[in-house]
Structure formats: structure tokens, C-alpha cells
Design a protein around this motif. Structure first.
Motif, PDB file in Angstrom:
ATOM      1  N   ILE A 281       1.043  -0.994  -0.302  1.00 22.68           N
ATOM      2  CA  ILE A 281      -0.270   0.185   0.004  1.00 22.68           C
ATOM      3  C   ILE A 281       0.846   1.344   0.018  1.00 22.68           C
ATOM      4  N   SER A 282       0.823   2.193  -1.360  1.00 26.26           N
ATOM      5  CA  SER A 282       1.898   3.659  -0.881  1.00 26.26           C
ATOM      6  C   SER A 282       1.092   4.218   0.425  1.00 26.26           C
ATOM      7  N   ALA A 283       2.934   4.463   0.405  1.00 28.46           N
ATOM      8  CA  ALA A 283       2.686   5.506   1.848  1.00 28.46           C
ATOM      9  C   ALA A 283       1.357   6.616   2.260  1.00 28.46           C
ATOM     10  N   ASN A 284       0.943   7.202   1.199  1.00 27.91           N
ATOM     11  CA  ASN A 284      -0.234   8.355   1.089  1.00 27.91           C
ATOM     12  C   ASN A 284      -1.519   7.821   1.389  1.00 27.91           C
ATOM     13  N   VAL A 285      -1.521   6.305   1.376  1.00 30.48           N
ATOM     14  CA  VAL A 285      -2.861   5.931   1.949  1.00 30.48           C
ATOM     15  C   VAL A 285      -3.248   6.136   2.993  1.00 30.48           C
ATOM     16  N   PHE A 286      -1.764   5.543   4.083  1.00 26.92           N
ATOM     17  CA  PHE A 286      -1.561   5.817   4.935  1.00 26.92           C
ATOM     18  C   PHE A 286      -1.873   7.145   6.001  1.00 26.92           C
ATOM     19  N   LYS A 287      -1.245   7.955   4.914  1.00 26.05           N
ATOM     20  CA  LYS A 287      -0.744   9.475   5.722  1.00 26.05           C
ATOM     21  C   LYS A 287      -2.752   9.616   5.595  1.00 26.05           C
ATOM     22  N   MET A 288      -3.769   8.996   4.283  1.00 22.67           N
ATOM     23  CA  MET A 288      -4.996   9.490   4.372  1.00 22.67           C
ATOM     24  C   MET A 288      -5.939   8.975   5.104  1.00 22.67           C
ATOM     25  N   ILE A 289      -5.654   8.029   6.153  1.00 26.99           N
ATOM     26  CA  ILE A 289      -6.620   7.581   7.076  1.00 26.99           C
ATOM     27  C   ILE A 289      -6.695   8.144   7.801  1.00 26.99           C
ATOM     28  N   PRO A 290      -6.106   8.850   8.742  1.00 23.11           N
ATOM     29  CA  PRO A 290      -7.044   9.510   9.723  1.00 23.11           C
ATOM     30  C   PRO A 290      -8.635  11.261   8.981  1.00 23.11           C
ATOM     31  N   TYR A 291      -8.194  11.653   8.140  1.00 26.49           N
ATOM     32  CA  TYR A 291      -8.941  12.590   7.686  1.00 26.49           C
ATOM     33  C   TYR A 291     -10.346  11.481   6.599  1.00 26.49           C
ATOM     34  N   ILE A 292     -10.039  10.244   6.575  1.00 22.97           N
ATOM     35  CA  ILE A 292     -10.877   9.708   5.645  1.00 22.97           C
ATOM     36  C   ILE A 292     -12.076   8.783   7.018  1.00 22.97           C
ATOM     37  N   ILE A 293     -11.060   9.040   7.874  1.00 21.41           N
ATOM     38  CA  ILE A 293     -12.447   8.727   9.208  1.00 21.41           C
ATOM     39  C   ILE A 293     -12.459  10.083   9.877  1.00 21.41           C
ATOM     40  N   THR A 294     -12.475  11.110   9.632  1.00 17.80           N
ATOM     41  CA  THR A 294     -12.658  12.080   9.782  1.00 17.80           C
ATOM     42  C   THR A 294     -13.799  12.346   9.081  1.00 17.80           C
ATOM     43  N   LEU A 295     -14.093  11.815   7.864  1.00 19.59           N
ATOM     44  CA  LEU A 295     -14.907  12.069   7.149  1.00 19.59           C
ATOM     45  C   LEU A 295     -16.175  11.389   7.322  1.00 19.59           C
ATOM     46  N   LEU A 296     -16.413   9.880   7.475  1.00 20.22           N
ATOM     47  CA  LEU A 296     -17.075   9.310   7.881  1.00 20.22           C
ATOM     48  C   LEU A 296     -17.901   9.447   9.208  1.00 20.22           C
ATOM     49  N   VAL A 297     -16.084  10.088  10.048  1.00 16.13           N
ATOM     50  CA  VAL A 297     -17.131  10.029  11.820  1.00 16.13           C
ATOM     51  C   VAL A 297     -18.326  11.640  11.559  1.00 16.13           C
ATOM     52  N   LEU A 298     -17.909  12.504  11.053  1.00 19.03           N
ATOM     53  CA  LEU A 298     -18.280  13.560  10.526  1.00 19.03           C
ATOM     54  C   LEU A 298     -19.853  12.710   9.959  1.00 19.03           C
ATOM     55  N   VAL A 299     -19.733  12.643   8.796  1.00 20.79           N
ATOM     56  CA  VAL A 299     -21.068  11.747   8.060  1.00 20.79           C
ATOM     57  C   VAL A 299     -22.285  11.185   9.310  1.00 20.79           C
ATOM     58  N   PHE A 300     -21.732  10.507   9.460  1.00 19.96           N
ATOM     59  CA  PHE A 300     -22.658   9.161  10.651  1.00 19.96           C
ATOM     60  C   PHE A 300     -22.976   9.545  12.288  1.00 19.96           C
ATOM     61  N   MET A 301     -21.969  11.090  12.451  1.00 19.41           N
ATOM     62  CA  MET A 301     -22.027  11.011  13.926  1.00 19.41           C
ATOM     63  C   MET A 301     -23.611  12.835  13.599  1.00 19.41           C
ATOM     64  N   SER A 302     -23.010  13.400  12.115  1.00 21.26           N
ATOM     65  CA  SER A 302     -24.518  14.405  12.336  1.00 21.26           C
ATOM     66  C   SER A 302     -25.465  14.185  12.947  1.00 21.26           C
ATOM     67  N   LYS A 303     -25.793  13.301  13.000  1.00 22.01           N
ATOM     68  CA  LYS A 303     -27.734  12.645  12.955  1.00 22.01           C
ATOM     69  C   LYS A 303     -28.025  12.592  14.444  1.00 22.01           C
ATOM     70  N   ASN A 304     -27.179  12.250  15.116  1.00 27.30           N
ATOM     71  CA  ASN A 304     -27.034  11.501  16.740  1.00 27.30           C
ATOM     72  C   ASN A 304     -26.210  12.404  16.995  1.00 27.30           C
ATOM     73  N   SER A 305     -26.792  13.876  17.192  1.00 26.99           N
ATOM     74  CA  SER A 305     -25.688  15.282  17.569  1.00 26.99           C
ATOM     75  C   SER A 305     -25.967  15.558  18.976  1.00 26.99           C
ATOM     76  N   GLN A 306     -25.086  15.530  19.822  1.00 20.63           N
ATOM     77  CA  GLN A 306     -25.769  16.098  21.181  1.00 20.63           C
ATOM     78  C   GLN A 306     -24.912  17.278  21.632  1.00 20.63           C
ATOM     79  N   ALA A 307     -25.151  18.388  20.885  1.00 21.51           N
ATOM     80  CA  ALA A 307     -23.781  19.579  21.017  1.00 21.51           C
ATOM     81  C   ALA A 307     -24.942  20.477  21.887  1.00 21.51           C
ATOM     82  N   PRO A 308     -24.867  21.571  22.433  1.00 19.63           N
ATOM     83  CA  PRO A 308     -25.174  22.112  23.318  1.00 19.63           C
ATOM     84  C   PRO A 308     -25.983  23.084  21.989  1.00 19.63           C
ATOM     85  N   LYS A 309     -27.574  22.675  22.957  1.00 18.85           N
ATOM     86  CA  LYS A 309     -28.584  23.565  22.132  1.00 18.85           C
ATOM     87  C   LYS A 309     -28.303  25.422  22.093  1.00 18.85           C
ATOM     88  N   ALA A 310     -27.589  25.659  22.647  1.00 19.37           N
ATOM     89  CA  ALA A 310     -27.385  27.265  22.430  1.00 19.37           C
ATOM     90  C   ALA A 310     -25.776  27.366  21.632  1.00 19.37           C
TER      91      ALA A 310
END
Length: 320
Positions: A281-310
Motif C-alpha cells: 500500500i502506498s504511503a499516501n494511503v496511510f497518510k489519508m487514513i485519519p482524514y478519511i476516518i474524520t469524514l466518515l465520523v462527521l457523516v455518521f455522527m451528525s444525525k445523532n449530535s448532542q451539541a449544546p442547544k444554545a
């Protein structure tokens, strides 16, 4: 077993600053102020902290390296706290759009740091010698398994980060201030009706956020580099993902930070992990892992957000 020790040690270098900065975001956002300026505050904190270290080393200071690093951490926190007050003033007093205010600080910070560094030393990189690595912590390094994982090849920043987490957890969940902070982020009108100064509490939330983000900046730079080039590699934004994944709650943020820390370890230190190094696997693929995970997290967690109401809503005392 040596590979496991290596992964754990490397994870600490990446997870601890994420933990500190995500907690920084939590304090601000639980008070009701969105703080996407974490990246810029980290840059400012790292610049002042590393600048102090570089100056002391340039003058051959006899100060103990660990004490020097602790003083630098304090300086970074103070610088981050002062810088964050700009965001607090714009968001609370001027009732400016908090996202725009944070973006402005993110743009200003690296430009100001580069300009200042070039004025002072003609180049933008601030060089320093890494004299802070701890080969073994006396006594504790002898503990079976745990000693090799956490008390060998470490930095004092790891223990500082864990102490910050414990203090933050107690402060936000078991103190009157923490209750008032959370009230101002959920229903500021109700908090104001019982005599809580919403403006003051929000200022304190942003100030604590700035102090922790400034500390997070130097905690990130010291174990991973020997120069500071006005960047923290997007860690402020990654910390925001940790904050969202952790649902603005201390304990969840803790586990989220270490999850992302492991991902970052695989991306940055995969060559030291035999199983990953041998994969085609290319080194560039490994470097992208945290940011790919970030995008996936934002996609799946946005619907169940428990952010402060105000969160993000300017508070006007005259409006009920």
C-alpha cells in the motif's frame, strides 16, 4: 510485544494533544460559543512556547530540560488564552458570527507567526533541540508491561495531558462552575434568570479553551519535531472531529482521542510496524487514513449530535 509497546508509545504522542485540544473545544462549546479557532490558537501557543525553548537553548540556559518544558507549556497556555479573548470579544460583545470569527483567527495566526519569526530571526522556522525525551521514568518503568508502555521512551507532555483530562472531568461534571457552564450552553435565559452572569461564564469558557488549545500546540510539536514552521498539521480541525465524535462529553472525548491517535499512528509511523510496512500500500494511503476516518465520523455522527442547544447563538440579555 515490542511492536505493541511501539504503537502505544507513538499513540501517546498523537492522542494526548488531540485530547487536550478537544477538551479545549468542549469548554468553549459547552458554554455556547463555537470555537473553530482551535487551529490558530494552537499555532500561537506553540510559537510562544517553542520560542521560549529556543531562546533558552540559544543562551545555553542551565535550566533542567523538564522544568524548561513545563515553563514553556505555561507560556503557551497564557499566549493561547490571551489570543482566544479576541474570539470571545467578537462572539460575546460584538455578537459576531462565531464561525467567521474563528476562521479569521485561523487565518491570522500563521501569518502573524511567520511575520514575527522572520522579523526576529530572518527565517520562519523556529529551531530547537529535543532534550525532553525521557528514556525511563525511575521506579515506574520497572512495572511489568505498563512500565514499558507508559514510562519508557516518553515525554512529560503525556502526563500533563492526562492530568488535564482528570481536572477537566472534575471541573465540568462535579463543580458549580461546570454546572453553570453547561447551563449557559443549553439555556442561557434560564441561567440568567437565576442570577448567573452568562457573559462572564462564556468568557471563562473561551478563555479556558484558549489556554488548553495553546498547551495542545506545544504538546503536539515537541514530541514530533525539532522545529516549528507555523503549522500544527491540521490538528485543531482533527480535534474538532474528536469533539464531535465524543459528543461534547469528557469520557467519550477521551476514548475518541485515543481512537484517532491510533489512526494517526498508523498514518505517521506505519514503517515501524512490521505488519503494515510489508503491505503493498502506498504511503499516501496511510497518510489519508485519519482524514478519511474524520469524514466518515462527521457523516455518521451528525444525525445523532448532542451539541449544546444554545451553541453558536449570541446571547442578548435584553431578549427573553
Amino acid at each position: 510485544m515490542n511492536t505493541i509497546y511501539y504503537i502505544v508509545q507513538q499513540t501517546m504522542f498523537f492522542a494526548i494533544p488531540l485530547l487536550i485540544v478537544a477538551l479545549a473545544g468542549m469548554f468553549s462549546e459547552r458554554s455556547g460559543i463555537i470555537n473553530i479557532a482551535l487551529e490558530g490558537i494552537m499555532v500561537i501557543g506553540a510559537f510562544f512556547g517553542i520560542g521560549f525553548i529556543a531562546l533558552m537553548q540559544m543562551n545555553d540556559s542551565p535550566m533542567n530540560p523538564q522544568l524548561m518544558l513545563l515553563v514553556a507549556i505555561i507560556i503557551a497556555g497564557i499566549a493561547g488564552g490571551i489570543f482566544s479573548l479576541l474570539h470571545a470579544f467578537a462572539s460575546i460583545n460584538l455578537k459576531a458570527d462565531q464561525t467567521i470569527s474563528g476562521t479569521a483567527l485561523n487565518m491570522f495566526a500563521p501569518a502573524a507567526v511567520i511575520f514575527t519569526a522572520r522579523i526576529l530571526q530572518s527565517v520562519q522556522q523556529v529551531q530547537f533541540a529535543d532534550k525532553f525525551h525521557i528514556t525511563e521514568v525511575p521506579v515506574l518503568s520497572g512495572i511489568p508491561i505498563i512500565g514499558s508502555m507508559f514510562f519508557k521512551n516518553a515525554y512529560i507532555t503525556t502526563y500533563v495531558g492526562l492530568i488535564i483530562y482528570v481536572i477537566s472531568y472534575i471541573l465540568i461534571t462535579h463543580t458549580r462552575f461546570g454546572l453553570r457552564l453547561r447551563a449557559c450552553g443549553e439555556h442561557p435565559q434560564a441561567a440568567d434568570s437565576v442570577g448567573i452572569n452568562v457573559y462572564f461564564i462564556r468568557y471563562m469558557g473561551v478563555l479556558i479553551s484558549g489556554i488548553l488549545a495553546g498547551i495542545g500546540g506545544i504538546v503536539f510539536v515537541v514530541p514530533t519535531s525539532t522545529n516549528f514552521n507555523a503549522t500544527v498539521a491540521g490538528y485543531g480541525f482533527l480535534a474538532l472531529a474528536v469533539l464531535i465524535f465524543g459528543q461534547w462529553r469528557c469520557q467519550k472525548i477521551f476514548f475518541s482521542a485515543f481512537f484517532f491517535g491510533v489512526m494517526k499512528t498508523f498514518a505517521a509511523a506505519y514503517s515501524g510496524i512490521p505488519i503494515l510496512k510489508d503491505l503493498p500500500i502506498s504511503a499516501n494511503v496511510f497518510k489519508m487514513i485519519p482524514y478519511i476516518i474524520t469524514l466518515l465520523v462527521l457523516v455518521f455522527m451528525s444525525k445523532n449530535s448532542q451539541a449544546p442547544k444554545a451553541e453558536g447563538i449570541p446571547y442578548d440579555k435584553s431578549v427573553r
